[in-house]
Every structure is written in C-alpha cells, then in structure tokens.
Design a protein around this motif. Structure first.
Motif: not given
Length: 361
Positions: A9-36
């Motif tokens: 299974g996967i953890w939904a990204l309900v509050h953004g990145s799971r490892a580091a918030y300041q990662d240029p490869e994964e900008p912060y995004d906890a939106s409904w659209e991304r999680n969908r």
C-alpha cells in the motif's frame, strides 16, 4: 510466518512530502488533485491499499496545507475500483455514532473496500485549540476502547444500547449496513501496552511503525500470543523505501534525503513540542537517524532491488502481511518499486511455495 499473500500500500500525501519538505524534486503539494491522481496511479500499478492519515490541522506547521481524510476517502472510493481505502480516525474528533455512519457510507460507495485506522492522537494542538482537550495517554486509550466498541457494533448492524463512562447510546440502529461483508475492517496503530491490549481485543490488523526486523518480530510475537475471540490478528508495517540497482546508489539517495530532511529542523522542533512524550512511536523514531515518517527507513528497506525484495520477504516470514510504503519523489519511486521490487517479491514467493505444493502431493 503468515500464510496470507503479501500486500503493498501507499501513504496518501495528506500533508505533502514524507521525507523532506525542501526537496527540489518534490515541491510541497497536499492538494486533493495530487492525492486523487496518486491513488489512481497506485491502483493502476497494482498496489493493494492506501492509508489516508487524519489531521484537521497540519501537524508540522499550521500554515501548510492539510488534506481532510474522510471527505477525500469518500471521493477516492467513488473513483477507484479495486484498491483498499483506509481512513485514519482520532476518536475525540467524531462521536462514534456519527463515525460509524460515515464508515458504512464509504464502505458501500467502495463496494466493500473500506477500512478505518484507529489512532488515539499525539498532536496536542489539534485537540486543545478546538476546546476538546488533550487527555493523558492511557486515558486516551480508555476513551478509544469504549469508542471502538460502539463503532464496531453499530457497523455490524446491531441495534445498540450502550452505557459507559463516555457514551450513552440508546436503542440505536444504522442502515444500510455493509452490503458486502460483516463490517469494514479495523486497523489499529500504536505500540504502547494500552495500544497492544486494544488491538488484541478489537482490531483486525495491527499497524506497526517502521523499525528493524528483530524488533518487529518481537512485537508480533507479543500481540499474537494474546487471547482473542475473533479471527487471528493480521499485521502491517510502515516503511520508507529507497531502492536502486546497486546498494551504493541507494545509500547515496538516502544520504541526499537525510541531508534535505535536516533543513526541516525547525518544523521537527514544533512537532516534538506538540507531541505527547509518552507516545511510543515518537520514542522509537528518535533511536536513530532515519528518513520518512512513522519509522521511515528504520525498517531497513534501503538497498539494491534484490536486497530490498529479500528484506520484505524476511518481514513477511515474521508475519507482516501489508507494507504501507512511502517514497520521495513519490510518484516516480512508487512506479520504480512496482516495476522492480514487486515482481521480484512475487517470484520469490512462488518459488518458496513450490516445495510445499510438491510435498502436499
């Protein structure tokens, strides 16, 4: 060893990145659209489950976005066709009668693919600022035990009259109940003694935070040995995965994320200040450097493709059925895992079963 097949299974990204918030490869995004889109992609890739954590306010930094778990779970239930949907629930935020009704609604929207994950809260401001109050650790578990007793019985269709310390439910009946099984599954998190007793009495699956194999095996042995009247308890593990063609590449990727995570020190300080120090999860997570939440890389799923597949098999031998996984950047690494690790694990599982089938003949 569990005889049940492995699930991922996967953890939904309900509050953004799971490892580091300041990662240029994964900008912060906890939106409904991304999680969908994330869950739809996970389903297409063959993942079996998704966990949607519940927070009303962001547990790390209050001005960051935070997806609402139960409305998102209902929407995802309507959009998917196969993947299990697990929504976390903190009992103090919902009366059990209301929550049982919500759970049955999503159970039928999903056609029998819904589950609740009972967690007894660790983020003090979420309850204090709402005027609910943040009870002492063991008192929260006593409340949760009474709460899940009401929820479970209502979800099974019982006409319930219940009088306890916290709830007074009189002649209550919910319809429709599940059209597909007895009730939605109940996952339970937490590793303290009250948590272990609660899951042994009321849970279907125990979620264990990421940690070394020998520690996980000890936890499983303890809880599996406790008396139960229900079916045997099943076990899940949270883990952050960093898999590459070689161990050296995986370790380099780990060091990159570990360094990025150090930039989140101010956020982690806020989280520590807001956390009940009696929460075992937080004690476990501070034992060593790691990447990810809920134990993250402490489970040891960092290495070459073959190494990670072998470690997953070792956890399965110890009794883990479901791996609830985190990645970063999430979408790309989730796809890598589906392409490189899942086939290796499945092939090993089939190979291990052949002698058993032969001996049976």
């Amino acid at each position: 060893m569990t005889t049940r097949p492995l699930r991922f299974g996967i953890w939904a990204l309900v509050h953004g990145s799971r490892a580091a918030y300041q990662d240029p490869e994964e900008p912060y995004d906890a939106s409904w659209e991304r999680n969908r889109d994330l869950v739809l992609k996970a389903e297409a890739l063959g993942y079996d489950s998704t966990l949607i954590a519940q927070h009303t306010i962001n547990p790390h930094q209050e001005d960051l976005d935070q997806l609402e778990a139960w409305s998102a779970a209902a929407a995802i239930a309507a959009l998917t066709s196969r993947i299990e949907i697990i929504a976390a629930i903190k009992p103090y935020l919902y009366h059990p009668v209301v929550l049982a009704k919500l759970a049955l609604g999503i159970e039928n929207i999903s056609r029998g693919r819904f589950a609740i994950n009972l967690v007894n809260a660790w983020n003090r401001p979420e309850l204090d600022k709402a005027g609910i109050g943040f009870a002492e650790h063991d008192a929260r578990y006593a409340y949760g035990r009474e709460w899940i007793t009401v929820v479970s019985r209502l979800m099974q269709g019982e006409r319930l009259t219940y009088k306890g310390e916290h709830f007074d439910v009189r002649d209550y009946l919910l319809r429709p109940i599940s059209l597909y099984r007895d009730r939605p599954l109940i996952y339970v998190g937490g590793e303290s003694e009250p948590a272990r007793a609660l899951v042994a009495d009321h849970g279907d699956v125990w979620f264990i935070n990421g940690q070394p194999l020998e520690d996980v095996a000890g936890l499983i042995a303890d809880v599996a040995a406790r008396p139960r009247t229900a079916a045997p308890l099943r076990f899940g593990l949270s883990a952050f995965v960093i898999a590459r063609e070689t161990q050296a590449e995986a370790e380099a990727a780990y060091e990159r994320l570990l360094e990025l995570s150090r930039r989140d020190a101010p956020i982690k300080a806020i989280q520590k200040q807001n956390t009940d120090p009696k929460v075992v999860m937080m004690q476990t997570m501070q034992k060593s450097a790691r990447v990810g939440s809920n134990g993250g890389t402490a489970a040891g799923l960092v290495g070459s493709y073959d190494q990670v597949a072998a470690r997953i098999q070792a956890f399965h031998q110890a009794g883990i059925e479901l791996f609830m996984l985190q990645f970063q950047p999430f979408e790309a690494e989730m796809e890598r895992f589906a392409k490189e690790i899942i086939p290796r694990v499945r092939a090993t599982s089939v190979a291990n079963q052949k002698p058993l089938l032969a001996s049976a003949r």
